[in-house]
Enzyme design. Structure first.
Site, PDB file in Angstrom:
ATOM      1  N   HIS A 188     -10.120   0.363 -40.012  1.00 32.85           N
ATOM      2  CA  HIS A 188      -8.855   1.098 -39.811  1.00 32.85           C
ATOM      3  C   HIS A 188      -7.713   0.111 -39.570  1.00 32.85           C
ATOM      4  O   HIS A 188      -6.641   0.250 -40.133  1.00 32.85           O
ATOM      5  CB  HIS A 188      -8.972   2.065 -38.624  1.00 32.85           C
ATOM      6  CG  HIS A 188     -10.021   3.124 -38.811  1.00 32.85           C
ATOM      7  ND1 HIS A 188     -10.118   3.858 -39.965  1.00 32.85           N
ATOM      8  CD2 HIS A 188     -11.009   3.571 -37.998  1.00 32.85           C
ATOM      9  CE1 HIS A 188     -11.133   4.706 -39.851  1.00 32.85           C
ATOM     10  NE2 HIS A 188     -11.689   4.560 -38.662  1.00 32.85           N
ATOM     11  N   ASP A 226      -8.808   6.314 -47.994  1.00 28.20           N
ATOM     12  CA  ASP A 226     -10.219   6.469 -47.612  1.00 28.20           C
ATOM     13  C   ASP A 226     -11.014   5.178 -47.837  1.00 28.20           C
ATOM     14  O   ASP A 226     -10.689   4.387 -48.706  1.00 28.20           O
ATOM     15  CB  ASP A 226     -10.828   7.629 -48.417  1.00 28.20           C
ATOM     16  CG  ASP A 226     -12.105   8.149 -47.797  1.00 28.20           C
ATOM     17  OD1 ASP A 226     -12.387   7.837 -46.630  1.00 28.20           O
ATOM     18  OD2 ASP A 226     -12.840   8.886 -48.498  1.00 28.20           O
ATOM     19  N   ARG A 249      -6.504   8.786 -54.443  1.00 26.92           N
ATOM     20  CA  ARG A 249      -7.545   8.690 -53.407  1.00 26.92           C
ATOM     21  C   ARG A 249      -8.345   7.424 -53.640  1.00 26.92           C
ATOM     22  O   ARG A 249      -8.836   7.177 -54.746  1.00 26.92           O
ATOM     23  CB  ARG A 249      -8.487   9.898 -53.391  1.00 26.92           C
ATOM     24  CG  ARG A 249      -9.526   9.768 -52.254  1.00 26.92           C
ATOM     25  CD  ARG A 249     -10.336  11.003 -51.996  1.00 26.92           C
ATOM     26  NE  ARG A 249     -11.114  10.846 -50.758  1.00 26.92           N
ATOM     27  CZ  ARG A 249     -11.472  11.831 -49.960  1.00 26.92           C
ATOM     28  NH1 ARG A 249     -11.133  13.062 -50.254  1.00 26.92           N
ATOM     29  NH2 ARG A 249     -12.181  11.602 -48.864  1.00 26.92           N
ATOM     30  N   GLY A 270     -14.128   2.754 -43.120  1.00 32.19           N
ATOM     31  CA  GLY A 270     -15.419   2.587 -42.450  1.00 32.19           C
ATOM     32  C   GLY A 270     -16.373   1.777 -43.306  1.00 32.19           C
ATOM     33  O   GLY A 270     -17.020   0.835 -42.821  1.00 32.19           O
ATOM     34  N   ARG A 271     -16.437   2.108 -44.595  1.00 31.16           N
ATOM     35  CA  ARG A 271     -17.338   1.391 -45.502  1.00 31.16           C
ATOM     36  C   ARG A 271     -16.907  -0.060 -45.677  1.00 31.16           C
ATOM     37  O   ARG A 271     -17.729  -0.965 -45.777  1.00 31.16           O
ATOM     38  CB  ARG A 271     -17.393   2.103 -46.866  1.00 31.16           C
ATOM     39  CG  ARG A 271     -18.358   3.280 -46.887  1.00 31.16           C
ATOM     40  CD  ARG A 271     -18.099   4.199 -48.057  1.00 31.16           C
ATOM     41  NE  ARG A 271     -16.943   5.053 -47.796  1.00 31.16           N
ATOM     42  CZ  ARG A 271     -16.368   5.795 -48.723  1.00 31.16           C
ATOM     43  NH1 ARG A 271     -16.792   5.769 -49.979  1.00 31.16           N
ATOM     44  NH2 ARG A 271     -15.352   6.565 -48.392  1.00 31.16           N
ATOM     45  N   TRP A 272     -15.597  -0.265 -45.689  1.00 34.56           N
ATOM     46  CA  TRP A 272     -15.062  -1.632 -45.811  1.00 34.56           C
ATOM     47  C   TRP A 272     -15.531  -2.488 -44.634  1.00 34.56           C
ATOM     48  O   TRP A 272     -15.978  -3.614 -44.805  1.00 34.56           O
ATOM     49  CB  TRP A 272     -13.530  -1.563 -45.850  1.00 34.56           C
ATOM     50  CG  TRP A 272     -12.837  -2.859 -46.119  1.00 34.56           C
ATOM     51  CD1 TRP A 272     -12.505  -3.384 -47.334  1.00 34.56           C
ATOM     52  CD2 TRP A 272     -12.370  -3.804 -45.134  1.00 34.56           C
ATOM     53  NE1 TRP A 272     -11.860  -4.589 -47.172  1.00 34.56           N
ATOM     54  CE2 TRP A 272     -11.772  -4.877 -45.834  1.00 34.56           C
ATOM     55  CE3 TRP A 272     -12.403  -3.857 -43.737  1.00 34.56           C
ATOM     56  CZ2 TRP A 272     -11.193  -5.965 -45.189  1.00 34.56           C
ATOM     57  CZ3 TRP A 272     -11.844  -4.952 -43.091  1.00 34.56           C
ATOM     58  CH2 TRP A 272     -11.243  -5.992 -43.822  1.00 34.56           C
ATOM     59  N   LEU A 299      13.583   6.003 -48.704  1.00 32.90           N
ATOM     60  CA  LEU A 299      12.242   6.551 -48.917  1.00 32.90           C
ATOM     61  C   LEU A 299      11.835   7.375 -47.697  1.00 32.90           C
ATOM     62  O   LEU A 299      12.132   6.984 -46.564  1.00 32.90           O
ATOM     63  CB  LEU A 299      11.276   5.364 -49.112  1.00 32.90           C
ATOM     64  CG  LEU A 299       9.867   5.615 -49.621  1.00 32.90           C
ATOM     65  CD1 LEU A 299       9.397   4.381 -50.375  1.00 32.90           C
ATOM     66  CD2 LEU A 299       8.880   5.906 -48.526  1.00 32.90           C
ATOM     67  N   GLU A 349     -10.227  17.859 -39.490  1.00 30.98           N
ATOM     68  CA  GLU A 349     -11.681  17.661 -39.413  1.00 30.98           C
ATOM     69  C   GLU A 349     -12.045  16.336 -38.741  1.00 30.98           C
ATOM     70  O   GLU A 349     -13.136  16.191 -38.179  1.00 30.98           O
ATOM     71  CB  GLU A 349     -12.312  17.706 -40.810  1.00 30.98           C
ATOM     72  CG  GLU A 349     -12.335  19.090 -41.445  1.00 30.98           C
ATOM     73  CD  GLU A 349     -10.991  19.561 -41.963  1.00 30.98           C
ATOM     74  OE1 GLU A 349     -10.107  18.715 -42.209  1.00 30.98           O
ATOM     75  OE2 GLU A 349     -10.805  20.799 -42.094  1.00 30.98           O
TER      76      GLU A 349
HETATM   77  C1  IPE Z   1      -9.914  12.328 -45.542  1.00 30.05           C
HETATM   78  O1  IPE Z   1     -10.909  11.366 -45.458  1.00 30.05           O
HETATM   79  C2  IPE Z   1      -8.991  12.219 -44.385  1.00 30.05           C
HETATM   80  C3  IPE Z   1      -8.201  10.994 -44.325  1.00 30.05           C
HETATM   81  C4  IPE Z   1      -8.143  10.045 -45.223  1.00 30.05           C
HETATM   82  C5  IPE Z   1      -7.373  10.867 -43.147  1.00 30.05           C
HETATM   83  P1  IPE Z   1     -12.352  11.709 -44.852  1.00 30.05           P
HETATM   84  O2  IPE Z   1     -13.148  10.465 -44.953  1.00 30.05           O
HETATM   85  O3  IPE Z   1     -12.208  12.310 -43.510  1.00 30.05           O
HETATM   86  O4  IPE Z   1     -12.867  12.813 -45.864  1.00 30.05           O
HETATM   87  P2  IPE Z   1     -14.337  13.316 -46.199  1.00 30.05           P
HETATM   88  O5  IPE Z   1     -14.947  13.742 -44.900  1.00 30.05           O
HETATM   89  O6  IPE Z   1     -15.062  12.172 -46.809  1.00 30.05           O
HETATM   90  O7  IPE Z   1     -14.156  14.445 -47.153  1.00 30.05           O
HETATM   91  C1  IPE Z   2     -10.296   6.782 -43.906  1.00 28.45           C
HETATM   92  O1  IPE Z   2     -11.400   5.949 -43.853  1.00 28.45           O
HETATM   93  C2  IPE Z   2      -9.524   6.833 -42.607  1.00 28.45           C
HETATM   94  C3  IPE Z   2      -9.678   8.079 -41.848  1.00 28.45           C
HETATM   95  C4  IPE Z   2     -10.305   9.141 -42.249  1.00 28.45           C
HETATM   96  C5  IPE Z   2      -9.074   8.118 -40.542  1.00 28.45           C
HETATM   97  P1  IPE Z   2     -12.801   6.471 -43.300  1.00 28.45           P
HETATM   98  O2  IPE Z   2     -12.849   6.255 -41.845  1.00 28.45           O
HETATM   99  O3  IPE Z   2     -13.035   7.871 -43.744  1.00 28.45           O
HETATM  100  O4  IPE Z   2     -13.802   5.473 -44.047  1.00 28.45           O
HETATM  101  P2  IPE Z   2     -15.185   5.857 -44.727  1.00 28.45           P
HETATM  102  O5  IPE Z   2     -14.927   6.985 -45.681  1.00 28.45           O
HETATM  103  O6  IPE Z   2     -16.125   6.254 -43.630  1.00 28.45           O
HETATM  104  O7  IPE Z   2     -15.591   4.603 -45.431  1.00 28.45           O
HETATM  105 MG    MG Z   3     -13.844   8.663 -45.409  1.00 30.94          MG
END
Ligand code: IPE
Ligand code: IPE
Ligand code: MG
Length: 252
Positions: A38, A21, A189, A24-26, A132, A68
């Site tokens: 990504h 996770d 996480r 996006g913030r990165w 693995l 989701e």
């Molecule tokens: C969980 O991350 C799903 C994946 C890492 C693929 P999200 O970013 O979708 O989760 P929430 O919405 O913050 O709980």
């Molecule tokens: C996790 O990073 C990747 C996926 C859920 C596909 P995010 O895309 O959720 O990144 P944030 O949480 O918005 O920073």
């Molecule tokens: Mg996320």
């Protein structure tokens, strides 16, 4: 002392699951579009697999796309799906070189045809690798997985293949997408969020949880080792008392 040498090779987690996770913030931090984050997550995947292979972890399960996540803007979903295709193709030599068997869990039929084809090809080509097992969770949701298991078990009951009395934890386990994998020992996480987000609810019943503020694209080999060291410093009691666990350790 470097972090790798702090790892006790006799107590390595067999199965590590990772909620990758913070992409996006990165990206946002550097004024870039989310997809840039990504793309930059791939190095973290590679390093995690190398680290796992180095210490002898047999299974790594990555949360790549949740049920989701289909609700994100179409542009992002499409970009993620083409990134999946590109990355799988690009990483195939690495999977072969490191003897990695690729596996996938989730409602895979929902994936675009192209992605599903590349995925199935790679699963097939790597099926005899055995150092693995890399499991990609794609269009995965733990509740959906449980619903699917309940349906399949119910069909078997209706067809008199099993009786209601026979249903036990083993049978449920064997009807989950993860049927061939051991329980998760360590769940990591990244990005500072401390939630499960519908990932492996059944399989993490007794996993140790490790949350780190590192954003996924910045996650490196040493971050993986750090999580393993923390895991090894926990006492896994599985409901027993500390004294019982100590006695057990003395006997070994
Ligand atoms: C969980 O991350 C799903 C994946 C890492 C693929 P999200 O970013 O979708 O989760 P929430 O919405 O913050 O709980
Ligand atoms: C996790 O990073 C990747 C996926 C859920 C596909 P995010 O895309 O959720 O990144 P944030 O949480 O918005 O920073
Ligand atoms: Mg996320």
């Amino acid at each position: 002392m470097d972090i790798l040498s702090q790892i006790d090779r006799t107590k390595v987690p067999k199965h590590v699951a990772i909620i990758m996770d913070g992409n996006g913030r990165w990206a946002k931090k550097q004024g870039m579009a989310r997809i840039f984050g990504h793309k930059n997550g791939l190095k973290a995947v590679r390093e995690s697999l190398e680290a796992a292979g180095e210490i002898g972890t047999k299974a790594v399960t990555l949360y790549a796309f949740s049920t989701e996540n289909w609700n994100r803007p179409k542009l992002e979903v499409d970009a993620l799906m083409s990134l999946l295709v590109q990355s799988l193709k690009k990483e195939l030599p690495t999977f072969q070189k490191n003897d990695i068997k690729v596996n996938a869990i989730g409602r895979l039929s929902q994936l675009p045809e192209k992605a599903l084809k590349v995925l199935n090809d790679i699963i097939d080509v790597t099926k005899t690798n055995s150092s693995l097992t890399l499991t990609l969770s794609l269009s995965y949701g733990s509740r959906e997985e449980i619903v699917n298991a309940v349906k399949n078990i119910s069909k078997k009951v209706v067809n008199n293949e099993i009786s209601v009395e026979e249903i036990d934890e083993n049978i449920i386990n064997n009807h989950l997408y993860t049927f061939s994998l051991p329980d998760v020992d360590l769940l990591i996480r990244t990005s500072g969020e401390q939630r499960i987000s519908n990932f492996l609810l059944w399989q993490i019943a007794y996993a140790e949880l490790h949350f780190t503020n590192v954003l996924w694209p910045d996650f490196r080999r040493d971050d993986f080792y750090k999580a393993v060291v923390e895991y090894q410093n926990r006492e896994r009691r599985f409901g027993k008392t500390s004294e019982q666990i100590e006695n057990l350790n003395d006997k070994n």
